[in-house]
Structure formats: C-alpha cells, structure tokens
Design a protein around this motif. Structure first.
Motif, PDB file in Angstrom:
ATOM      1  N   LEU A 314       0.833  -1.208   0.000  1.00 58.47           N
ATOM      2  CA  LEU A 314       0.000   0.000   0.000  1.00 58.47           C
ATOM      3  C   LEU A 314       0.867   1.257   0.000  1.00 58.47           C
ATOM      4  CD1 LEU A 314      -2.997  -0.755   2.409  1.00 58.47           C
ATOM      5  CD2 LEU A 314      -2.982  -0.703  -0.088  1.00 58.47           C
ATOM      6  N   LYS A 315       1.973   1.212   0.725  1.00 58.81           N
ATOM      7  CA  LYS A 315       2.884   2.363   0.730  1.00 58.81           C
ATOM      8  C   LYS A 315       3.486   2.567  -0.649  1.00 58.81           C
ATOM      9  CE  LYS A 315       6.921   4.345   3.050  1.00 58.81           C
ATOM     10  NZ  LYS A 315       6.223   5.549   3.566  1.00 58.81           N
ATOM     11  N   GLU A 316       3.839   1.457  -1.324  1.00 62.08           N
ATOM     12  CA  GLU A 316       4.382   1.562  -2.677  1.00 62.08           C
ATOM     13  C   GLU A 316       3.383   2.232  -3.629  1.00 62.08           C
ATOM     14  OE1 GLU A 316       7.532   0.196  -3.871  1.00 62.08           O
ATOM     15  OE2 GLU A 316       7.922   0.224  -1.727  1.00 62.08           O
ATOM     16  N   LEU A 317       2.091   2.066  -3.314  1.00 63.73           N
ATOM     17  CA  LEU A 317       1.041   2.674  -4.134  1.00 63.73           C
ATOM     18  C   LEU A 317       0.693   4.082  -3.657  1.00 63.73           C
ATOM     19  CD1 LEU A 317      -1.312  -0.448  -4.468  1.00 63.73           C
ATOM     20  CD2 LEU A 317       0.181   0.516  -6.234  1.00 63.73           C
ATOM     21  N   ASP A 318       1.510   4.601  -2.701  1.00 58.98           N
ATOM     22  CA  ASP A 318       1.329   5.955  -2.168  1.00 58.98           C
ATOM     23  C   ASP A 318      -0.015   6.155  -1.470  1.00 58.98           C
ATOM     24  OD1 ASP A 318       3.841   6.944  -2.985  1.00 58.98           O
ATOM     25  OD2 ASP A 318       3.098   7.243  -5.028  1.00 58.98           O
ATOM     26  N   HIS A 322      -2.522   7.369   7.114  1.00 62.08           N
ATOM     27  CA  HIS A 322      -3.674   7.301   8.001  1.00 62.08           C
ATOM     28  C   HIS A 322      -4.653   6.221   7.538  1.00 62.08           C
ATOM     29  CE1 HIS A 322      -6.128   9.059  11.199  1.00 62.08           C
ATOM     30  NE2 HIS A 322      -7.171   8.856  10.418  1.00 62.08           N
ATOM     31  N   VAL A 323      -4.842   6.121   6.233  1.00 62.38           N
ATOM     32  CA  VAL A 323      -5.723   5.092   5.673  1.00 62.38           C
ATOM     33  C   VAL A 323      -5.153   3.708   5.963  1.00 62.38           C
ATOM     34  CG1 VAL A 323      -6.673   4.135   3.536  1.00 62.38           C
ATOM     35  CG2 VAL A 323      -6.605   6.609   3.874  1.00 62.38           C
ATOM     36  N   ARG A 324      -3.854   3.549   5.763  1.00 62.88           N
ATOM     37  CA  ARG A 324      -3.213   2.250   6.021  1.00 62.88           C
ATOM     38  C   ARG A 324      -3.357   1.844   7.483  1.00 62.88           C
ATOM     39  NH1 ARG A 324       2.337   3.097   5.184  1.00 62.88           N
ATOM     40  NH2 ARG A 324       2.184   5.106   4.146  1.00 62.88           N
ATOM     41  N   ALA A 325      -3.120   2.800   8.374  1.00 66.35           N
ATOM     42  CA  ALA A 325      -3.177   2.509   9.807  1.00 66.35           C
ATOM     43  C   ALA A 325      -4.595   2.118  10.242  1.00 66.35           C
ATOM     44  CB  ALA A 325      -2.697   3.719  10.602  1.00 66.35           C
ATOM     45  N   GLU A 326      -5.601   2.829   9.745  1.00 68.24           N
ATOM     46  CA  GLU A 326      -6.974   2.523  10.133  1.00 68.24           C
ATOM     47  C   GLU A 326      -7.428   1.185   9.556  1.00 68.24           C
ATOM     48  OE1 GLU A 326      -9.764   5.635   9.429  1.00 68.24           O
ATOM     49  OE2 GLU A 326      -9.117   6.709  11.236  1.00 68.24           O
ATOM     50  N   GLN A 327      -6.990   0.876   8.347  1.00 71.64           N
ATOM     51  CA  GLN A 327      -7.358  -0.397   7.746  1.00 71.64           C
ATOM     52  C   GLN A 327      -6.782  -1.564   8.546  1.00 71.64           C
ATOM     53  OE1 GLN A 327      -9.394  -1.260   5.403  1.00 71.64           O
ATOM     54  NE2 GLN A 327      -8.803  -3.346   4.936  1.00 71.64           N
ATOM     55  N   MET A 328      -5.560  -1.394   9.063  1.00 75.33           N
ATOM     56  CA  MET A 328      -4.889  -2.469   9.781  1.00 75.33           C
ATOM     57  C   MET A 328      -5.179  -2.467  11.276  1.00 75.33           C
ATOM     58  SD  MET A 328      -1.203  -2.542   7.828  1.00 75.33           S
ATOM     59  CE  MET A 328      -0.720  -4.093   8.579  1.00 75.33           C
ATOM     60  N   ASP A 333       2.184   5.525  13.707  1.00 73.54           N
ATOM     61  CA  ASP A 333       3.567   5.269  14.110  1.00 73.54           C
ATOM     62  C   ASP A 333       3.912   3.791  13.977  1.00 73.54           C
ATOM     63  OD1 ASP A 333       6.121   6.001  15.572  1.00 73.54           O
ATOM     64  OD2 ASP A 333       5.272   4.533  16.955  1.00 73.54           O
ATOM     65  N   VAL A 334       3.036   2.919  14.459  1.00 76.83           N
ATOM     66  CA  VAL A 334       3.277   1.472  14.348  1.00 76.83           C
ATOM     67  C   VAL A 334       3.280   1.057  12.893  1.00 76.83           C
ATOM     68  CG1 VAL A 334       2.308  -0.806  14.849  1.00 76.83           C
ATOM     69  CG2 VAL A 334       2.379   0.944  16.638  1.00 76.83           C
ATOM     70  N   ASN A 335       2.357   1.593  12.123  1.00 74.68           N
ATOM     71  CA  ASN A 335       2.281   1.228  10.709  1.00 74.68           C
ATOM     72  C   ASN A 335       3.561   1.577   9.974  1.00 74.68           C
ATOM     73  OD1 ASN A 335       1.500   2.039   7.710  1.00 74.68           O
ATOM     74  ND2 ASN A 335      -0.002   0.551   8.418  1.00 74.68           N
ATOM     75  N   GLU A 336       4.075   2.778  10.231  1.00 75.80           N
ATOM     76  CA  GLU A 336       5.259   3.240   9.513  1.00 75.80           C
ATOM     77  C   GLU A 336       6.532   2.566  10.003  1.00 75.80           C
ATOM     78  OE1 GLU A 336       5.406   6.059   6.866  1.00 75.80           O
ATOM     79  OE2 GLU A 336       3.684   4.713   6.809  1.00 75.80           O
ATOM     80  N   ASN A 337       6.651   2.354  11.322  1.00 74.13           N
ATOM     81  CA  ASN A 337       7.917   1.905  11.903  1.00 74.13           C
ATOM     82  C   ASN A 337       8.022   0.403  12.128  1.00 74.13           C
ATOM     83  OD1 ASN A 337       8.881   4.578  12.054  1.00 74.13           O
ATOM     84  ND2 ASN A 337       7.805   4.896  13.988  1.00 74.13           N
ATOM     85  N   VAL A 338       6.894  -0.307  12.106  1.00 75.16           N
ATOM     86  CA  VAL A 338       6.921  -1.741  12.383  1.00 75.16           C
ATOM     87  C   VAL A 338       6.531  -2.560  11.158  1.00 75.16           C
ATOM     88  CG1 VAL A 338       5.981  -3.600  13.804  1.00 75.16           C
ATOM     89  CG2 VAL A 338       6.437  -1.351  14.829  1.00 75.16           C
ATOM     90  N   TYR A 339       5.433  -2.175  10.493  1.00 74.32           N
ATOM     91  CA  TYR A 339       4.879  -3.025   9.439  1.00 74.32           C
ATOM     92  C   TYR A 339       5.336  -2.666   8.036  1.00 74.32           C
ATOM     93  CZ  TYR A 339       1.770  -5.328  12.709  1.00 74.32           C
ATOM     94  OH  TYR A 339       1.280  -6.087  13.747  1.00 74.32           O
TER      95      TYR A 339
END
Length: 360
Positions: A314-318, A322-328, A333-339
């Motif tokens: 999802l990050k590769e698709l820009d 916030h959308v990524r974090a809520e989906q997961m 912070d956890v989304n960016e630094n851990v996953y």
C-alpha cells in the motif's frame, strides 16, 4: 522472618569517623567528622541516632518478600486487571519460564543493576531480541512496582538495556510476483484466508475469529479474535474496526459461502471439523499452506509476512498512512515503523531523485 536489629559499625578512615549500616537492602555510609574534632562516644551516639528509626520499623520490607512472592502476590494480581486474557497468558508464561524460575526465592533487596544486566546478556545469547526486550521491560515494571509499594527505594532495573547482539527476526515482505505465485498455489479456503491477510490487512486471529454475521457487503466488522483457542476481544481499541474489502475479495467470500456447510449468522466463516469451533491457525498453516508453499521456497511467507506485505505494498502505491493505519487497526507510528518496509526500487528512485536535485 525474624526482626533484624542492627547497631551499625564505626570505622576510622584517614582520620575521619565513618558510620556504616544497612537500609532497604543496601549498604550505607556517612562521614561523621574528623577524629580530632569529635570523640568516639559522640560518633557512636550519632550512629545510634541513624539506625534507630530503621530498627523501629522492624524487618525491612525488602527482606520480608521474595521476588517470586512479590510477582505472584502483588504484581500479577494488579496487572491482570489491565491486561487482556491473551496478554495474561503470554506474560505469565514468560515470567514463569524465565524470571521466577531463576529468581523465585531471591529477596527483593538483593538485586543489583549489574547482575540483572548480566542476566539479560546471558539470555541474549540464546533468545531473540523480542523476547529479551520483553524480559527487560518485565524487570523494569516489576521493580518499578516494588518502589511504588515501598519495598525498595531504588529500581535496580531502571537502566537495563537489551543487548545489541540479540538475534533479530528477518522482516521480509513479499514482492507482487511472490504474492501472485502464493495465491495461485493455494486451495479455495486457504486462498481466501491469504487474501484477507494480503488485501484486507487482517491479523490471523481476526480472520479465524470471523463469523458470517460480521461480513458485510464491503467490509468485515472486526469485534473479536481467536488467540490460542481463546475467543477474545481484538488486540487493542484501534483493532475494533471496519476492515474494507476489495471488490474481488467480496466475490471470493461469496464463492466460499456457496460451498460452506453452515452459513448462518453465528457460524464461523472458517470452521473446524467439529463445525462448532473456529479453525485453528496453526493446523491450517501446517496442513493447508506449508505443503503448497514449501516446495517453491515460500514457507517463510507466514501470516505476519502477509500482513506486513499488505502495508508495504500500500505504501508503494502511495496510499495515505492514516488510511493504512486505520485499515490495519493500529496507529500511524506502528504502521510506519513496524509493518511498512520500502522496496529497493523505491529507495533507488529516492537516491536518484536526490542526486538529480543536487546536480551531482
């Protein structure tokens, strides 16, 4: 335990009277004055005034409680009220296996910082970084509580650190080609489970904890999970969410519904052979995934890898963080630094862009 009464000791060190005594499990010392200025009787009187209030307290708290008793009688009863059931199981197993098994009878006041750091260093030679880091946190939290409860004056675990030589798990993610290959190899049920992890970013416990009533037209209503066979609430407050389902994923769910034996609202989407219990994650992985993935070298692509791949692609698709974090179901912070792990291609593009900007 018997009441400990101490007189302390008086020493003459380089022409100075030095008083020594024990307090809260620690050795104490204080200079009382020069020998030429105060008599020995005066120094003894001052020492007696120092130890008197300590003796009046009776035996010191740190001498009345062992590490194991404190963990069982004070620490765990309090924190069980805060932890989730799954956390209680994990934490109690770790404490029992690594800490109380080794320090059970030790008095609280007998621990020192260097000894505890040596313990972590030793554990770091055989255990992973994650486990040792949890043990470091356990020790700090336990001894924080001994201070808060008045058993100790200082926390001997306050400055502990996780040894840098600990083994760290490889944080791999799948490429798009590997994702396509994995999905092409799996049977219908396992393919849907993998798609829920890869496309919807769901945790394995959330997938196996799904009931048909929680699958809506375009989202999964995440309200429970399965952990070690225990039906529990989601991992955190943020984990309670509506996980969006892609159009193709909705079709796959309908296909699975058509061949499932029980699709009533209260039935498990992925049922065990008993039908009344959810499918066990480990059994599913061992029987349905590994035989297909191992021959092609994808046995490493477990559920955690799939979820990490979801975030990274999802990050590769820009896609907005916030959308990524809520989906997961966790924080940005956890989304960016851990996953999330960026691909070498994106990093190559980044340094080329920097080089172009610099004009090198």
């Amino acid at each position: 335990m018997r009441r400990r009464f101490q007189k302390g000791s008086l020493q003459k060190v380089r022409g100075v009277w030095v008083a020594r005594w024990r307090q809260d499990g620690e050795r104490k010392a204080r200079k009382l004055g020069r020998v030429s200025q105060i008599t020995k009787a005066q120094a003894q009187s001052e020492l007696a005034s120092i130890v008197a209030p300590i003796n009046s307290r009776g035996s010191e708290p740190s001498e009345r409680k062992s590490f194991g008793d404190f963990v069982r009688d004070v620490y765990l009863p309090f924190y069980r009220r805060k932890w989730k059931r799954s956390t209680v199981m994990t934490n109690e197993d770790r404490l029992k296996h690594h800490l109380t098994s080794e320090f059970d009878a030790r008095l609280l006041g007998s621990f020192g910082r260097d000894e505890l750091q040596s313990f972590l260093d030793r554990k770091g030679t055989t255990l992973s970084f994650s486990v040792v880091d949890h043990l470091r946190w356990d020790l700090k939290q336990i001894f924080d509580m001994t201070v808060a409860e008045g058993y100790l004056r200082k926390n001997p675990a306050l400055l502990l650190f996780t040894p840098r030589d600990c083994r760290r798990a490889a944080t791999r993610v799948m490429t798009l080609e590997e994702v396509r290959q994995l999905l092409s190899l799996l049977d219908v049920r396992e393919r849907l489970i993998a798609r829920l992890a890869l496309l919807a970013g769901m945790r394995p416990g959330e997938i196996f904890g799904l009931k048909w009533a929680r699958l809506e037209a375009d989202y999964a209503d995440i309200r429970q999970r399965v952990y070690r066979g225990d039906i529990d609430s989601p991992k955190s407050v943020r984990s309670v969410r509506h996980a969006a389902l892609s159009d193709g994923l909705v079709i796959s769910i309908d296909d699975w519904r058509a061949v499932s034996l029980d699709t009533s609202g209260d039935a498990w989407v992925f049922q065990s052979e008993k039908l009344t219990t959810p499918l066990a994650k480990d059994n599913c992985w061992r029987r349905g995934f590994l035989p297909k993935l191992k021959p092609v070298g994808l046995a490493w692509a477990n559920f955690q890898v799939m979820r990490r791949t979801h975030s990274s692609l999802l990050k590769e698709l820009d896609v907005d963080p916030h959308v990524r974090a809520e989906q997961m179901g966790h924080t940005i912070d956890v989304n960016e630094n851990v996953y999330t792990i960026t691909s070498l291609k994106r990093r190559k593009e980044a340094v080329n862009a920097l080089e172009k900007a610099i004009g090198a």
